[in-house]
Design a protein around this motif. Structure first.
Motif, PDB file in Angstrom:
ATOM      1  N   GLN A 304       0.821  -1.226   0.000  1.00 44.38           N
ATOM      2  CA  GLN A 304       0.000   0.000   0.000  1.00 44.38           C
ATOM      3  C   GLN A 304       0.854   1.275   0.000  1.00 44.38           C
ATOM      4  O   GLN A 304       0.320   2.367   0.149  1.00 44.38           O
ATOM      5  CB  GLN A 304      -0.890   0.025   1.254  1.00 44.38           C
ATOM      6  CG  GLN A 304      -1.886  -1.115   1.355  1.00 44.38           C
ATOM      7  CD  GLN A 304      -3.011  -0.996   0.346  1.00 44.38           C
ATOM      8  OE1 GLN A 304      -3.393   0.107  -0.030  1.00 44.38           O
ATOM      9  NE2 GLN A 304      -3.532  -2.105  -0.118  1.00 44.38           N
ATOM     10  N   GLU A 305       2.166   1.119  -0.163  1.00 43.11           N
ATOM     11  CA  GLU A 305       3.063   2.285  -0.025  1.00 43.11           C
ATOM     12  C   GLU A 305       2.702   3.459  -0.939  1.00 43.11           C
ATOM     13  O   GLU A 305       2.613   4.600  -0.473  1.00 43.11           O
ATOM     14  CB  GLU A 305       4.524   1.859  -0.251  1.00 43.11           C
ATOM     15  CG  GLU A 305       5.505   2.970   0.096  1.00 43.11           C
ATOM     16  CD  GLU A 305       6.959   2.527  -0.004  1.00 43.11           C
ATOM     17  OE1 GLU A 305       7.826   3.322   0.412  1.00 43.11           O
ATOM     18  OE2 GLU A 305       7.236   1.414  -0.496  1.00 43.11           O
ATOM     19  N   PRO A 306       2.460   3.238  -2.252  1.00 39.52           N
ATOM     20  CA  PRO A 306       2.134   4.398  -3.110  1.00 39.52           C
ATOM     21  C   PRO A 306       0.900   5.169  -2.628  1.00 39.52           C
ATOM     22  O   PRO A 306       0.889   6.398  -2.584  1.00 39.52           O
ATOM     23  CB  PRO A 306       1.887   3.775  -4.484  1.00 39.52           C
ATOM     24  CG  PRO A 306       2.595   2.458  -4.438  1.00 39.52           C
ATOM     25  CD  PRO A 306       2.496   1.991  -3.025  1.00 39.52           C
ATOM     26  N   GLN A 307      -0.157   4.415  -2.228  1.00 36.10           N
ATOM     27  CA  GLN A 307      -1.394   5.075  -1.775  1.00 36.10           C
ATOM     28  C   GLN A 307      -1.171   5.833  -0.455  1.00 36.10           C
ATOM     29  O   GLN A 307      -1.663   6.952  -0.279  1.00 36.10           O
ATOM     30  CB  GLN A 307      -2.513   4.043  -1.572  1.00 36.10           C
ATOM     31  CG  GLN A 307      -3.011   3.406  -2.857  1.00 36.10           C
ATOM     32  CD  GLN A 307      -2.277   2.125  -3.207  1.00 36.10           C
ATOM     33  OE1 GLN A 307      -1.107   1.959  -2.861  1.00 36.10           O
ATOM     34  NE2 GLN A 307      -2.953   1.217  -3.888  1.00 36.10           N
ATOM     35  N   LEU A 308      -0.412   5.215   0.463  1.00 37.60           N
ATOM     36  CA  LEU A 308      -0.184   5.856   1.766  1.00 37.60           C
ATOM     37  C   LEU A 308       0.684   7.102   1.633  1.00 37.60           C
ATOM     38  O   LEU A 308       0.400   8.137   2.241  1.00 37.60           O
ATOM     39  CB  LEU A 308       0.454   4.853   2.738  1.00 37.60           C
ATOM     40  CG  LEU A 308      -0.511   3.783   3.277  1.00 37.60           C
ATOM     41  CD1 LEU A 308       0.247   2.593   3.845  1.00 37.60           C
ATOM     42  CD2 LEU A 308      -1.435   4.363   4.343  1.00 37.60           C
ATOM     43  N   LEU A 309       1.736   7.017   0.807  1.00 37.35           N
ATOM     44  CA  LEU A 309       2.602   8.190   0.602  1.00 37.35           C
ATOM     45  C   LEU A 309       1.819   9.320  -0.080  1.00 37.35           C
ATOM     46  O   LEU A 309       2.002  10.497   0.235  1.00 37.35           O
ATOM     47  CB  LEU A 309       3.835   7.819  -0.233  1.00 37.35           C
ATOM     48  CG  LEU A 309       4.885   6.934   0.457  1.00 37.35           C
ATOM     49  CD1 LEU A 309       5.983   6.546  -0.521  1.00 37.35           C
ATOM     50  CD2 LEU A 309       5.509   7.625   1.675  1.00 37.35           C
ATOM     51  N   SER A 310       0.930   8.931  -1.017  1.00 39.24           N
ATOM     52  CA  SER A 310       0.084   9.941  -1.686  1.00 39.24           C
ATOM     53  C   SER A 310      -0.809  10.630  -0.661  1.00 39.24           C
ATOM     54  O   SER A 310      -0.979  11.850  -0.670  1.00 39.24           O
ATOM     55  CB  SER A 310      -0.804   9.283  -2.746  1.00 39.24           C
ATOM     56  OG  SER A 310      -0.022   8.734  -3.766  1.00 39.24           O
ATOM     57  N   GLY A 311      -1.374   9.824   0.246  1.00 42.68           N
ATOM     58  CA  GLY A 311      -2.239  10.377   1.298  1.00 42.68           C
ATOM     59  C   GLY A 311      -1.484  11.362   2.180  1.00 42.68           C
ATOM     60  O   GLY A 311      -2.009  12.434   2.532  1.00 42.68           O
ATOM     61  N   ILE A 312      -0.230  10.999   2.535  1.00 40.90           N
ATOM     62  CA  ILE A 312       0.578  11.900   3.386  1.00 40.90           C
ATOM     63  C   ILE A 312       0.862  13.199   2.626  1.00 40.90           C
ATOM     64  O   ILE A 312       0.755  14.303   3.186  1.00 40.90           O
ATOM     65  CB  ILE A 312       1.899  11.218   3.817  1.00 40.90           C
ATOM     66  CG1 ILE A 312       1.606   9.990   4.682  1.00 40.90           C
ATOM     67  CG2 ILE A 312       2.782  12.199   4.585  1.00 40.90           C
ATOM     68  CD1 ILE A 312       2.825   9.103   4.978  1.00 40.90           C
ATOM     69  N   GLY A 313       1.190  13.068   1.329  1.00 47.20           N
ATOM     70  CA  GLY A 313       1.456  14.261   0.506  1.00 47.20           C
ATOM     71  C   GLY A 313       0.244  15.178   0.460  1.00 47.20           C
ATOM     72  O   GLY A 313       0.369  16.399   0.617  1.00 47.20           O
ATOM     73  N   ARG A 314      -0.930  14.598   0.285  1.00 46.01           N
ATOM     74  CA  ARG A 314      -2.164  15.407   0.209  1.00 46.01           C
ATOM     75  C   ARG A 314      -2.483  16.054   1.557  1.00 46.01           C
ATOM     76  O   ARG A 314      -3.028  17.155   1.609  1.00 46.01           O
ATOM     77  CB  ARG A 314      -3.337  14.537  -0.257  1.00 46.01           C
ATOM     78  CG  ARG A 314      -3.185  14.141  -1.723  1.00 46.01           C
ATOM     79  CD  ARG A 314      -4.230  13.131  -2.167  1.00 46.01           C
ATOM     80  NE  ARG A 314      -3.818  12.461  -3.398  1.00 46.01           N
ATOM     81  CZ  ARG A 314      -4.536  11.540  -4.017  1.00 46.01           C
ATOM     82  NH1 ARG A 314      -5.710  11.197  -3.523  1.00 46.01           N
ATOM     83  NH2 ARG A 314      -4.101  10.965  -5.115  1.00 46.01           N
ATOM     84  N   ALA A 325       4.865  18.305   0.459  1.00 46.98           N
ATOM     85  CA  ALA A 325       3.911  17.521  -0.344  1.00 46.98           C
ATOM     86  C   ALA A 325       4.573  17.081  -1.642  1.00 46.98           C
ATOM     87  O   ALA A 325       4.468  15.912  -2.050  1.00 46.98           O
ATOM     88  CB  ALA A 325       2.671  18.361  -0.632  1.00 46.98           C
ATOM     89  N   GLU A 326       5.299  18.000  -2.269  1.00 51.09           N
ATOM     90  CA  GLU A 326       5.974  17.710  -3.541  1.00 51.09           C
ATOM     91  C   GLU A 326       7.001  16.583  -3.370  1.00 51.09           C
ATOM     92  O   GLU A 326       7.103  15.679  -4.204  1.00 51.09           O
ATOM     93  CB  GLU A 326       6.659  18.977  -4.062  1.00 51.09           C
ATOM     94  CG  GLU A 326       7.027  18.892  -5.528  1.00 51.09           C
ATOM     95  CD  GLU A 326       7.435  20.246  -6.105  1.00 51.09           C
ATOM     96  OE1 GLU A 326       7.732  20.279  -7.313  1.00 51.09           O
ATOM     97  OE2 GLU A 326       7.466  21.257  -5.368  1.00 51.09           O
ATOM     98  N   LYS A 327       7.740  16.610  -2.250  1.00 51.21           N
ATOM     99  CA  LYS A 327       8.734  15.561  -1.972  1.00 51.21           C
ATOM    100  C   LYS A 327       8.057  14.190  -1.881  1.00 51.21           C
ATOM    101  O   LYS A 327       8.544  13.196  -2.410  1.00 51.21           O
ATOM    102  CB  LYS A 327       9.462  15.853  -0.651  1.00 51.21           C
ATOM    103  CG  LYS A 327      10.597  16.867  -0.781  1.00 51.21           C
ATOM    104  CD  LYS A 327      11.252  17.073   0.582  1.00 51.21           C
ATOM    105  CE  LYS A 327      12.144  18.325   0.564  1.00 51.21           C
ATOM    106  NZ  LYS A 327      12.544  18.740   1.918  1.00 51.21           N
ATOM    107  N   TYR A 328       6.906  14.155  -1.192  1.00 58.15           N
ATOM    108  CA  TYR A 328       6.181  12.885  -1.057  1.00 58.15           C
ATOM    109  C   TYR A 328       5.675  12.400  -2.408  1.00 58.15           C
ATOM    110  O   TYR A 328       5.747  11.216  -2.724  1.00 58.15           O
ATOM    111  CB  TYR A 328       5.020  13.022  -0.060  1.00 58.15           C
ATOM    112  CG  TYR A 328       5.457  12.776   1.363  1.00 58.15           C
ATOM    113  CD1 TYR A 328       5.651  11.480   1.844  1.00 58.15           C
ATOM    114  CD2 TYR A 328       5.696  13.836   2.231  1.00 58.15           C
ATOM    115  CE1 TYR A 328       6.067  11.244   3.143  1.00 58.15           C
ATOM    116  CE2 TYR A 328       6.117  13.609   3.543  1.00 58.15           C
ATOM    117  CZ  TYR A 328       6.305  12.311   3.995  1.00 58.15           C
ATOM    118  OH  TYR A 328       6.721  12.073   5.280  1.00 58.15           O
TER     119      TYR A 328
END
Length: 383
Positions: A304-314, A325-328
């Motif tokens: 689930q890493e891509p989805q979780l990192l996207s969530g943190i970025g958002r 956010a851009e780094k994430y």
């Protein structure tokens, strides 16, 4: 309705060349999925039930689970009622929606209503099925027997009530279940019905529901406390498995293949509990702890890493930290190949870019990416 052990055995043997191996495999699966650690008090009661010889062990009524429907008003079809009110009877009559009466009065009918998103009708049918089980309206507080079916029905009903945001109704109906640790919620309490079977009848997802509910009623700290307890039990079960024991700490011999499967399941369950904790912290606006918790979830659910990192970025976009956010989002583009599914990868990346442009007030570019996503995934509700 009592479970029928013989029909369960027939189901286990059906379609297999080796019925003995199939039965063994079923018991492995049951042990893995049903495992739970009761409190010391409950454990003592279950041991006394298991070691009784001739007389029934007396357990105080207050220590048992006696649920029943707390409201019997039919949910009906809310959309039809709105259409009737604003567009008239003729327009409302054209609406074709399944009702509890239009399907089989069984689990199959319930699945049909859920699959077609007729949540209210599904609540009505779950009520009828629980009534048939002797746990209907007005039955709360009366002694009853539990089965895997009845607990599954309660889980479905409570999940539907929460899906419909009927949180107070869910709380009232959850009440008789206490903290889901009463002795009659364990298979050992029914040695004649489930001989040799151990563990909890309560589905793990129902425990998650029970833990998450208070945050929707303005009590997030209570949710966090309940989730902490779940996390502790998941960690203890994993510790048992890593040290050569069974999930419940007993010295049952488990093949390495089954041990690996159990560890995978319980790592995923631990990740699920921690994900709920992170969401709860987010609701409490404790962003630092929430982000830390999402990172911990990645350790247990790497897929689930891509989805979780996207969530943190958002999340960082929402609090105005566009650089972080851009780094994430850049990190997501590096790990996205893990998903394997090229369409899913592209959609996650394009959605992240759209949100980033939105955060930078570049609405034209954001619109371009959102439009691209809707072309490739027309059912995407966010885009």
């Amino acid at each position: 309705r009592s479970p029928k052990p013989f029909s369960q055995l027939q189901a286990a043997f059906a379609g297999s060349d080796d019925p003995f191996a199939t039965a063994l495999n079923m018991s492995e699966l049951d042990r893995r999925y049903d495992a739970w650690l009761p409190s010391e008090e409950t454990k003592k009661m279950l041991i006394s039930v298991a070691t009784q010889q001739y007389s029934t062990v007396f357990i105080e009524k207050e220590k048992l689970t006696m649920p029943g429907l707390k409201f019997d008003n039919v949910q009906g079809d809310a959309v039809r009622e709105v259409m009737q009110r604003f567009l008239g009877e003729q327009a409302a009559m054209k609406r074709q929606a399944l009702t509890a009466n239009a399907v089989e009065q069984t689990f199959t009918g319930l699945k049909q209503l859920i699959n077609t998103k007729n949540w209210r009708a599904a609540v009505d049918l779950s009520g009828r099925l629980l009534t048939a089980h002797g746990q209907g309206y007005g039955k709360s507080g009366q002694p009853t027997n539990h089965t895997t079916d009845s607990l599954q029905l309660w889980f479905v009903r409570l999940a539907l009530l929460m899906k419909l945001s009927l949180f107070q109704n869910a709380e009232v109906e959850f009440e008789p279940f206490g903290n889901l640790d009463q002795p009659d919620l364990y298979y050992e309490y029914y040695p004649h019905v489930y001989p040799g079977r151990r563990g909890s009848m309560v589905p793990f997802s129902m425990r998650i529901l029970y833990a998450e509910l208070p945050q929707y009623l303005g009590k997030p700290q209570e949710s966090l406390d309940r989730l902490h307890c779940m996390k502790a039990i998941c960690l203890t079960i994993l510790d048992h498995l890593e040290n050569g024991l069974a999930e419940d700490g007993s010295m049952i011999n488990i093949t390495s293949e089954n041990r690996q499967a159990s560890m995978q399941l319980w790592r995923s369950r631990l990740g699920r509990a921690m994900y709920s904790m992170a969401n709860c912290l987010l609701m409490m606006k404790d962003y630092v702890l929430a982000v830390d918790m999402y990172h911990l979830v990645i350790q247990y659910q790497p897929e689930q890493e891509p989805q979780l990192l996207s969530g943190i970025g958002r999340l960082f976009l929402q609090i105005g930290d566009i650089k972080t956010a851009e780094k994430y989002f850049q990190q997501v583009e590096k790990v996205c190949p893990k998903l394997g599914n090229e369409l899913q990868q592209d959609i996650i990346i394009q959605m992240n870019r759209a949100f980033l442009y939105l955060g930078q007030n570049n609405f034209a570019e954001a619109h371009k990416f959102f439009t691209e996503v809707t072309k490739r995934d027309p059912s995407n509700p966010v885009a």
